[in-house]
Enzyme design. Structure first.
Site, PDB file in Angstrom:
ATOM      1  N   GLU A   1      54.311 -26.120 -25.304  1.00 21.42           N
ATOM      2  CA  GLU A   1      52.977 -26.517 -24.841  1.00 21.42           C
ATOM      3  C   GLU A   1      53.037 -28.030 -24.646  1.00 21.42           C
ATOM      4  O   GLU A   1      52.634 -28.805 -25.514  1.00 21.42           O
ATOM      5  CB  GLU A   1      51.908 -26.088 -25.851  1.00 21.42           C
ATOM      6  CG  GLU A   1      51.935 -24.571 -26.094  1.00 21.42           C
ATOM      7  CD  GLU A   1      50.673 -24.017 -26.751  1.00 21.42           C
ATOM      8  OE1 GLU A   1      49.715 -24.784 -26.982  1.00 21.42           O
ATOM      9  OE2 GLU A   1      50.658 -22.808 -27.042  1.00 21.42           O
TER      10      GLU A   1
ATOM     11  N   HIS B   1      64.890   4.428 -30.112  1.00 19.40           N
ATOM     12  CA  HIS B   1      65.089   3.905 -28.766  1.00 19.40           C
ATOM     13  C   HIS B   1      64.267   4.698 -27.753  1.00 19.40           C
ATOM     14  O   HIS B   1      63.676   5.738 -28.076  1.00 19.40           O
ATOM     15  CB  HIS B   1      66.578   3.940 -28.419  1.00 19.40           C
ATOM     16  CG  HIS B   1      67.346   2.814 -29.059  1.00 19.40           C
ATOM     17  ND1 HIS B   1      68.666   2.554 -28.794  1.00 19.40           N
ATOM     18  CD2 HIS B   1      66.956   1.869 -29.955  1.00 19.40           C
ATOM     19  CE1 HIS B   1      69.058   1.509 -29.498  1.00 19.40           C
ATOM     20  NE2 HIS B   1      68.043   1.084 -30.210  1.00 19.40           N
TER      21      HIS B   1
ATOM     22  N   GLY C   1      52.951 -32.041 -22.994  1.00 19.17           N
ATOM     23  CA  GLY C   1      52.288 -33.021 -22.154  1.00 19.17           C
ATOM     24  C   GLY C   1      53.199 -33.236 -20.958  1.00 19.17           C
ATOM     25  O   GLY C   1      54.310 -32.684 -20.903  1.00 19.17           O
ATOM     26  N   PRO C   2      52.754 -34.055 -19.981  1.00 16.34           N
ATOM     27  CA  PRO C   2      53.558 -34.236 -18.768  1.00 16.34           C
ATOM     28  C   PRO C   2      54.967 -34.774 -19.031  1.00 16.34           C
ATOM     29  O   PRO C   2      55.916 -34.372 -18.366  1.00 16.34           O
ATOM     30  CB  PRO C   2      52.755 -35.244 -17.936  1.00 16.34           C
ATOM     31  CG  PRO C   2      51.395 -35.283 -18.545  1.00 16.34           C
ATOM     32  CD  PRO C   2      51.464 -34.763 -19.933  1.00 16.34           C
TER      33      PRO C   2
ATOM     34  N   ARG D   1      45.250 -17.206 -32.945  1.00 19.22           N
ATOM     35  CA  ARG D   1      43.868 -16.925 -33.361  1.00 19.22           C
ATOM     36  C   ARG D   1      43.184 -15.943 -32.411  1.00 19.22           C
ATOM     37  O   ARG D   1      43.374 -15.997 -31.203  1.00 19.22           O
ATOM     38  CB  ARG D   1      43.051 -18.230 -33.379  1.00 19.22           C
ATOM     39  CG  ARG D   1      43.563 -19.232 -34.385  1.00 19.22           C
ATOM     40  CD  ARG D   1      42.673 -20.460 -34.471  1.00 19.22           C
ATOM     41  NE  ARG D   1      42.652 -21.254 -33.241  1.00 19.22           N
ATOM     42  CZ  ARG D   1      43.571 -22.161 -32.915  1.00 19.22           C
ATOM     43  NH1 ARG D   1      44.611 -22.369 -33.691  1.00 19.22           N
ATOM     44  NH2 ARG D   1      43.453 -22.849 -31.795  1.00 19.22           N
TER      45      ARG D   1
ATOM     46  N   THR E   1      51.511 -35.102 -28.488  1.00 19.40           N
ATOM     47  CA  THR E   1      50.457 -34.100 -28.639  1.00 19.40           C
ATOM     48  C   THR E   1      49.964 -34.055 -30.080  1.00 19.40           C
ATOM     49  O   THR E   1      48.764 -33.930 -30.340  1.00 19.40           O
ATOM     50  CB  THR E   1      50.989 -32.715 -28.187  1.00 19.40           C
ATOM     51  OG1 THR E   1      51.331 -32.812 -26.814  1.00 19.40           O
ATOM     52  CG2 THR E   1      49.956 -31.626 -28.386  1.00 19.40           C
TER      53      THR E   1
ATOM     54  N   GLU F   1      65.156   6.516 -25.143  1.00 19.40           N
ATOM     55  CA  GLU F   1      65.623   7.848 -24.730  1.00 19.40           C
ATOM     56  C   GLU F   1      65.213   8.942 -25.711  1.00 19.40           C
ATOM     57  O   GLU F   1      64.603   9.938 -25.287  1.00 19.40           O
ATOM     58  CB  GLU F   1      67.147   7.843 -24.537  1.00 19.40           C
ATOM     59  CG  GLU F   1      67.659   6.845 -23.494  1.00 19.40           C
ATOM     60  CD  GLU F   1      67.977   5.474 -24.073  1.00 19.40           C
ATOM     61  OE1 GLU F   1      67.257   5.022 -24.978  1.00 19.40           O
ATOM     62  OE2 GLU F   1      68.937   4.840 -23.614  1.00 19.40           O
TER      63      GLU F   1
ATOM     64  N   CYS G   1      72.776   3.284 -25.100  1.00 18.10           N
ATOM     65  CA  CYS G   1      73.736   2.727 -26.055  1.00 18.10           C
ATOM     66  C   CYS G   1      74.661   3.815 -26.584  1.00 18.10           C
ATOM     67  O   CYS G   1      74.323   4.998 -26.600  1.00 18.10           O
ATOM     68  CB  CYS G   1      73.004   2.030 -27.199  1.00 18.10           C
ATOM     69  SG  CYS G   1      72.032   3.127 -28.228  1.00 18.10           S
TER      70      CYS G   1
HETATM   71  C1  AOF Z   1      69.169   2.009 -25.624  1.00 18.62           C
HETATM   72  N1  AOF Z   1      67.855   2.307 -25.610  1.00 18.62           N
HETATM   73  O1  AOF Z   1      65.738   1.836 -26.075  1.00 18.62           O
HETATM   74  C2  AOF Z   1      67.368   0.205 -26.561  1.00 18.62           C
HETATM   75  C3  AOF Z   1      68.737  -0.145 -26.503  1.00 18.62           C
HETATM   76  O2  AOF Z   1      69.947  -1.717 -33.788  1.00 18.62           O
HETATM   77  P1  AOF Z   1      69.561  -0.689 -32.760  1.00 18.62           P
HETATM   78  O3  AOF Z   1      70.019   0.694 -33.124  1.00 18.62           O
HETATM   79  O4  AOF Z   1      68.091  -0.707 -32.399  1.00 18.62           O
HETATM   80  O5  AOF Z   1      70.376  -1.045 -31.419  1.00 18.62           O
HETATM   81  C4  AOF Z   1      70.095  -2.241 -30.734  1.00 18.62           C
HETATM   82  C5  AOF Z   1      70.954  -2.359 -29.493  1.00 18.62           C
HETATM   83  O6  AOF Z   1      70.802  -1.206 -28.643  1.00 18.62           O
HETATM   84  C6  AOF Z   1      70.519  -3.555 -28.640  1.00 18.62           C
HETATM   85  O7  AOF Z   1      71.223  -4.720 -28.982  1.00 18.62           O
HETATM   86  C7  AOF Z   1      70.875  -3.079 -27.234  1.00 18.62           C
HETATM   87  O8  AOF Z   1      72.248  -3.255 -26.970  1.00 18.62           O
HETATM   88  C8  AOF Z   1      70.577  -1.590 -27.294  1.00 18.62           C
HETATM   89  N2  AOF Z   1      69.173  -1.344 -26.945  1.00 18.62           N
HETATM   90  N3  AOF Z   1      69.604   0.782 -26.006  1.00 18.62           N
HETATM   91  O9  AOF Z   1      69.985   2.873 -25.297  1.00 18.62           O
HETATM   92  C9  AOF Z   1      66.937   1.475 -26.078  1.00 18.62           C
HETATM   93  N4  AOF Z   1      66.449  -0.665 -27.072  1.00 18.62           N
HETATM   94 ZN    ZN Z   2      69.973   3.599 -27.633  1.00 14.34          ZN
END
Ligand code: AOF
Ligand code: ZN
Length: 366
Positions: free
Chosen positions: A284, A36, A286-287, A196, A185, A38, A61
């Site tokens: 992607e 993560h 069309g209108p 690509r 399309t 941190e 987290c």
């Molecule tokens: C953080 N810092 O950089 C991120 C967080 O399966 P894991 O261990 O990668 O955990 C995924 C969950 O952690 C994700 O669903 C979200 O709640 C949190 N993401 N949290 O402290 C991070 N990427």
């Molecule tokens: Zn985390």
């Protein structure tokens, strides 16, 4: 933003460690299942993080039933004394519990000012939409001439955008989980919808919305269906004789539970038949399909490529009108083309009028 395309369905997260007014470490969550933001910032710190402040775009987290160790204990052990968060993590396993755990350890926790908080939420809008509404973030993209045309004479295929703009579209495709087109399309352009010329970060599934199951067995999408995931979304009224030949060629044919167009589109946006959840769907259109998505309120973001040429042909189809409730968030000049980004301010995926991560990355590439 460096994790865009690699972290999904997890959010992009960034962290900066500051001591005595000086940045001593930076990091971001770079890949799904990887470290993560941190711990990455802490290990990148050039000085001891003891007594420092951690600025994190998302609440750290604290849960353990997952791939990586929780960040809150890591911050505590590193001696961080203040954490400033951009927004709460809506993941039900976190959602304020990370903040409480930090405070219980006598760490001061503050929130960034509201405007900045909205920008942090916009950064992870696809994650928020998925957590709250179980649907992916939907982007539409089209190219139009100076006189507003999206194809040539009587709808014939016409290459409107130039090489540079195309390269940006391919970077967006490369970060998407699915690329969606309508049957018109397929019938007029015979597209192959591959990535690509740019590194393939993800392999998007190719999805055709085809209510009457008219997808030809020999079109390029079907011919490559054994190599690249291909889905046809049809309806219960489709002729069943067309089903077998497509399935034999490797196409997954799915039926949303009702025949109505809005149900079809909602099912598409929910991706409720996919084995893996879609985070980003790129349409992607069309209108006709573009207007259907606008009407169903299912477009979160729009990229329109404006070419400087006019074709002045009354029989050529005209682009959909960008609804008033779309706010312009970026403009990028690419040779004879100008890429304009809009966000749908009425969508659940809207938090702030700022360029999206994809647009910012495109700007950096330029
Ligand atoms: C953080 N810092 O950089 C991120 C967080 O399966 P894991 O261990 O990668 O955990 C995924 C969950 O952690 C994700 O669903 C979200 O709640 C949190 N993401 N949290 O402290 C991070 N990427
Ligand atoms: Zn985390």
């Amino acid at each position: 933003m460096g994790g865009r395309g690699r972290v999904e369905p997890n959010p992009m997260v960034g962290c900066v460690i500051v001591r005595d007014g000086q940045v001593i470490g930076e990091g971001f969550h770079a890949a799904f299942g990887g470290p993560h933001a941190e711990p990455t910032a802490l290990s990148a710190s050039t000085q001891s993080p003891r007594g420092a402040t951690a600025y994190v775009t998302l609440e750290p987290c604290c849960h353990t039933n997952k791939k990586t160790p929780p960040c809150v204990p890591t911050l505590i052990e590193a001696g961080i004394t203040r954490v400033v968060i951009g927004c709460l993590d809506p993941n039900p396993n976190v959602n304020g519990a990370g903040v409480r755990m930090l405070r219980d350890a006598s760490i001061e926790v503050d929130r960034v000012p509201d405007g900045l908080g909205a920008e942090c939420r916009q950064l992870i809008a696809p994650f928020l939409v998925r957590q709250q509404f179980q649907r992916p973030y939907v982007t539409m993209k089209w190219a139009q001439t100076a006189d507003g045309k999206v194809a040539g004479h009587e709808g014939m295929r016409l290459q409107i955008s130039g090489d540079r703009a195309n390269a940006f579209v391919h970077t967006l495709r490369a970060r998407s989980d699915a690329i969606v087109v309508g049957i018109n399309t397929v019938l007029t352009d015979d597209p192959v919808l591959t990535v690509r010329g740019v590194p393939a970060v993800r392999t998007p599934e190719r999805v055709i919305i085809d209510r009457k199951l008219r997808t030809p067995n020999d079109c390029r999408l079907v011919r490559t269906a054994l190599q690249l995931p291909t889905v046809v979304v049809t309806s219960l009224t489709a002729p069943s004789t067309n089903f077998e030949p497509l399935v034999e060629r490797g196409v997954r044919v799915v039926w949303p539970p009702a025949q109505r167009e809005d149900v079809l589109l909602a099912a598409l946006a929910a991706g409720d038949w996919v084995q893996k959840p879609y985070s980003h769907v790129l349409v992607e259109p069309g209108p006709t399909l573009a207007n259907a998505f606008f009407k169903a309120g299912l477009c979160d973001r729009l990229w329109v490529i404006h070419n400087s040429r006019s074709i002045e042909d009354a029989s050529a189809p005209t682009a959909a009108t960008v609804p008033d409730w779309f706010a312009k968030t970026g403009e990028l000049s690419l040779g004879a083309d100008t890429l304009i980004e809009y966000l749908n301010v009425q969508s659940a995926g809207y938090h702030a009028t700022v360029p999206s991560a994809d647009f910012t990355l495109a700007q950096d590439l330029k």
